[in-house]
Design an enzyme around this catalytic site. Structure first.
Site, PDB file in Angstrom:
ATOM      1  N   GLY A 196       0.855  -1.181   0.000  1.00  0.00           N
ATOM      2  CA  GLY A 196       0.000   0.000   0.000  1.00  0.00           C
ATOM      3  C   GLY A 196       0.890   1.231   0.000  1.00  0.00           C
ATOM      4  O   GLY A 196       2.072   1.140   0.335  1.00  0.00           O
ATOM      5  N   PRO A 197       0.322   2.377  -0.355  1.00  0.00           N
ATOM      6  CA  PRO A 197       1.169   3.574  -0.451  1.00  0.00           C
ATOM      7  C   PRO A 197       1.737   4.003   0.894  1.00  0.00           C
ATOM      8  O   PRO A 197       1.185   3.677   1.946  1.00  0.00           O
ATOM      9  CB  PRO A 197       0.207   4.629  -1.002  1.00  0.00           C
ATOM     10  N   SER A 198       2.819   4.732   0.805  1.00  0.00           N
ATOM     11  CA  SER A 198       3.471   5.255   2.004  1.00  0.00           C
ATOM     12  C   SER A 198       2.484   6.119   2.788  1.00  0.00           C
ATOM     13  O   SER A 198       1.786   6.952   2.212  1.00  0.00           O
ATOM     14  CB  SER A 198       4.659   6.094   1.535  1.00  0.00           C
ATOM     15  N   GLY A 199       2.393   5.886   4.091  1.00  0.00           N
ATOM     16  CA  GLY A 199       1.536   6.698   4.948  1.00  0.00           C
ATOM     17  C   GLY A 199       0.119   6.173   5.083  1.00  0.00           C
ATOM     18  O   GLY A 199      -0.689   6.744   5.822  1.00  0.00           O
ATOM     19  N   LYS A 226       0.192   0.878   6.964  1.00  0.00           N
ATOM     20  CA  LYS A 226       0.614  -0.538   6.967  1.00  0.00           C
ATOM     21  C   LYS A 226       1.357  -0.872   8.259  1.00  0.00           C
ATOM     22  O   LYS A 226       1.050  -1.847   8.941  1.00  0.00           O
ATOM     23  CB  LYS A 226       1.544  -0.844   5.773  1.00  0.00           C
ATOM     24  N   ARG A 283      15.241   6.050  10.394  1.00  0.00           N
ATOM     25  CA  ARG A 283      14.539   7.165  11.037  1.00  0.00           C
ATOM     26  C   ARG A 283      14.888   7.152  12.523  1.00  0.00           C
ATOM     27  O   ARG A 283      15.393   6.141  13.032  1.00  0.00           O
ATOM     28  CB  ARG A 283      13.022   7.003  10.852  1.00  0.00           C
ATOM     29  N   ARG A 332       2.916  12.327  10.168  1.00  0.00           N
ATOM     30  CA  ARG A 332       3.924  11.393  10.703  1.00  0.00           C
ATOM     31  C   ARG A 332       5.239  12.122  10.959  1.00  0.00           C
ATOM     32  O   ARG A 332       5.971  11.788  11.889  1.00  0.00           O
ATOM     33  CB  ARG A 332       4.117  10.215   9.734  1.00  0.00           C
ATOM     34  N   ARG A 387       6.889  10.414  -2.427  1.00  0.00           N
ATOM     35  CA  ARG A 387       6.002   9.343  -1.944  1.00  0.00           C
ATOM     36  C   ARG A 387       4.581   9.528  -2.476  1.00  0.00           C
ATOM     37  O   ARG A 387       3.900   8.553  -2.806  1.00  0.00           O
ATOM     38  CB  ARG A 387       6.016   9.307  -0.410  1.00  0.00           C
ATOM     39  N   ASN A 433      -8.232   1.652   4.852  1.00  0.00           N
ATOM     40  CA  ASN A 433      -7.900   2.079   6.213  1.00  0.00           C
ATOM     41  C   ASN A 433      -8.466   3.482   6.456  1.00  0.00           C
ATOM     42  O   ASN A 433      -7.770   4.479   6.285  1.00  0.00           O
ATOM     43  CB  ASN A 433      -6.383   2.063   6.437  1.00  0.00           C
TER      44      ASN A 433
END
Ligand SMILES: Nc1nc2c(ncn2[C@@H]2O[C@H](COP(=O)(O)OP(=O)(O)O)[C@@H](O)[C@H]2O)c(=O)[nH]1
Ligand SMILES: Nc1ncnc2c1ncn2[C@@H]1O[C@H](COP(=O)(O)OP(=O)(O)O)[C@@H](O)[C@H]1O
Length: 393
Positions: A135-138, A141, A168, A261, A272, A295
């Protein structure tokens, strides 16, 4: 029970020194000599191939972690692999395959331009299908996976990917990722150690075979958090998994989450978001994802994820397949083989607790292979009086 396969000839030969036990296995025009050699008090497996046509010896490149190099017996299973049974180790550690012409070995032979063989450890029982989450970033997941692992710590295990991106602030090497240098990672990929890899947001990411196998070895169901390219590669691989794509409720909400985030620079966020559009487009690729999961509300989404996973709960946990006390030292050698079974006889003659003096290894449903594990082995006792699988939990 089938007939002994006539084309398979096994000539166990023991050469001079008791420190050097070798088996010669004839496969067409080649003879594979598998032997333990003791150099400088370090014991290892030596493999040589005699090419009968040219009457020359070839020393192949040997891939994969090798068996413990104690004493062993060996037999040809088919034209692709040789079964090697180690003595003096636990039954769970005693079954190995030397792959001589499997698709993986053929591929490595082509890449390297050299003769290649590869070890793969035999593992009893089948594992639950791994779960691939893309799934895409953010989109959430990592958040969903963390919830699952927290609620079911003994049921699920995370496949720790390798990446060339920098850690990170709160990320721990070996836990969230294996942070790797590009050249080492590229070399390991070329050695066939990765199930899949992809360039994502300007960095190299990949799932090592070991990352998945080590989770499965612990008896846990493996979760992979990988991008759509990676999901495609896993679909094309021999790993049978279920594939879930997590979607955001809207593109605006995705952007909001990514910014909130606070782990990326503006430039990285833009990259992204661009990639997110392409990933969302691919989520409907026919035959790629088994489930789409939106989500929106986190708790509702998590409940849906749990439902999806229990739908696929048809495989029982693998621990039902181990011989009781499979950790005790065993001393079995190969007696004979049929089409799908190999019979092992205890050399000490004594019945190992929970096992038996005579075992049948069922090879009919093997999965996986070099350079990971060969799973799906079934072993049962065939003692004359006690023919009721005593010893299988
Ligand atoms: N193909 C592949 N993709 C991966 C792997 N590990 C992580 N990814 C994907 O790489 C992308 C970026 O991951 P990451 O840097 O952690 O950033 P995030 O998705 O914004 O949290 C995500 O889509 C991950 O699913 C991997 O081993 N293989
Ligand atoms: N359903 C949700 N509603 C609101 N925020 C969410 C939801 N799911 C995740 N988040 C938040 O969105 C951000 C990105 O989630 P993360 O799990 O890091 O995404 P990914 O791993 O897909 O990149 C995190 O700050 C997380 O707390």
């Amino acid at each position: 029970m089938g007939e002994e396969a006539p084309e398979f000839r096994v000539d166990p030969i023991t050469l001079g020194s008791k420190d050097c036990q070798q088996n010669a296995i004839v496969v067409g025009d080649k003879t594979y000599v598998i032997g333990r050699t003791d150099d400088d008090s370090k014991s290892s497996f030596g493999i040589k191939i005699l090419d009968k046509l040219t009457q020359t010896w070839i020393v192949p490149t040997v891939l994969g972690a090798q068996p413990p190099s104690k004493s062993h017996s060996a037999i040809l299973i088919n034209e692709e692999k040789i079964l090697v049974v180690e003595k003096g180790v636990s039954l769970n550690d005693s079954i190995w395959f030397l792959e001589i012409d499997t698709p993986f070995v053929k591929q490595q032979r082509k890449i390297k331009g050299l003769e290649v063989v590869s070890w793969s450890k035999g593992v009893l029982g089948v594992a639950q299908k791994p779960v691939v989450i893309s799934g895409p970033s953010g989109v959430g997941k990592g958040t969903l996976i963390a919830k699952l692992m927290k609620e079911y710590p003994s049921k699920f295990g995370f496949s720790v990917s390798h990446t060339t991106r920098s850690p990170r602030v709160k990320e721990i090497d070996g836990v969230h990722y294996h942070f790797a240098g590009r050249s080492k990672m590229e070399q390991d990929i070329s050695e066939g150690e990765f199930l899949e890899f992809a360039h994502v947001h300007g960095n190299l990411y990949g799932t090592s075979i070991e990352a998945v196998e080590s989770v499965t070895d612990e008896g846990k169901r493996c979760i992979l958090d990988i991008d759509v390219q990676g999901a495609r590669s896993v679909r094309a691989s021999s790993l049978e998994a279920i594939f879930i794509f997590v979607c955001p409720p809207s593109f605006e909400e995705l952007e909001k989450r990514l910014r909130a985030r606070g782990t990326e620079t503006e430039e990285q966020i833009q990259k992204r978001l661009r990639n997110a559009r392409a990933e969302l487009d691919q989520s409907n690729s026919p035959g790629l994802f088994d489930h789409l999961l939106v989500n929106d509300n986190l708790e509702a989404c998590y409940e849906n994820l749990k439902k999806m996973l229990s739908l696929d709960d048809d495989h029982k946990d693998s621990d039902g397949c181990f011989i009781e006390d499979g950790k005790a030292t065993a001393c079995y050698s190969i007696l004979s083989k049929t089409e799908s079974e190999v019979f092992l006889q205890s050399e000490t003659g004594e019945v190992v607790k929970g096992a038996a003096s005579l075992l049948a290894v069922d090879l009919s449903s093997l999965t996986g292979g070099a350079p990971g594990r060969t799973r799906g082995l079934k072993i049962h006792s065939i003692n004359s009086i006690d023919n009721d699988l005593k010893g299988i939990r």
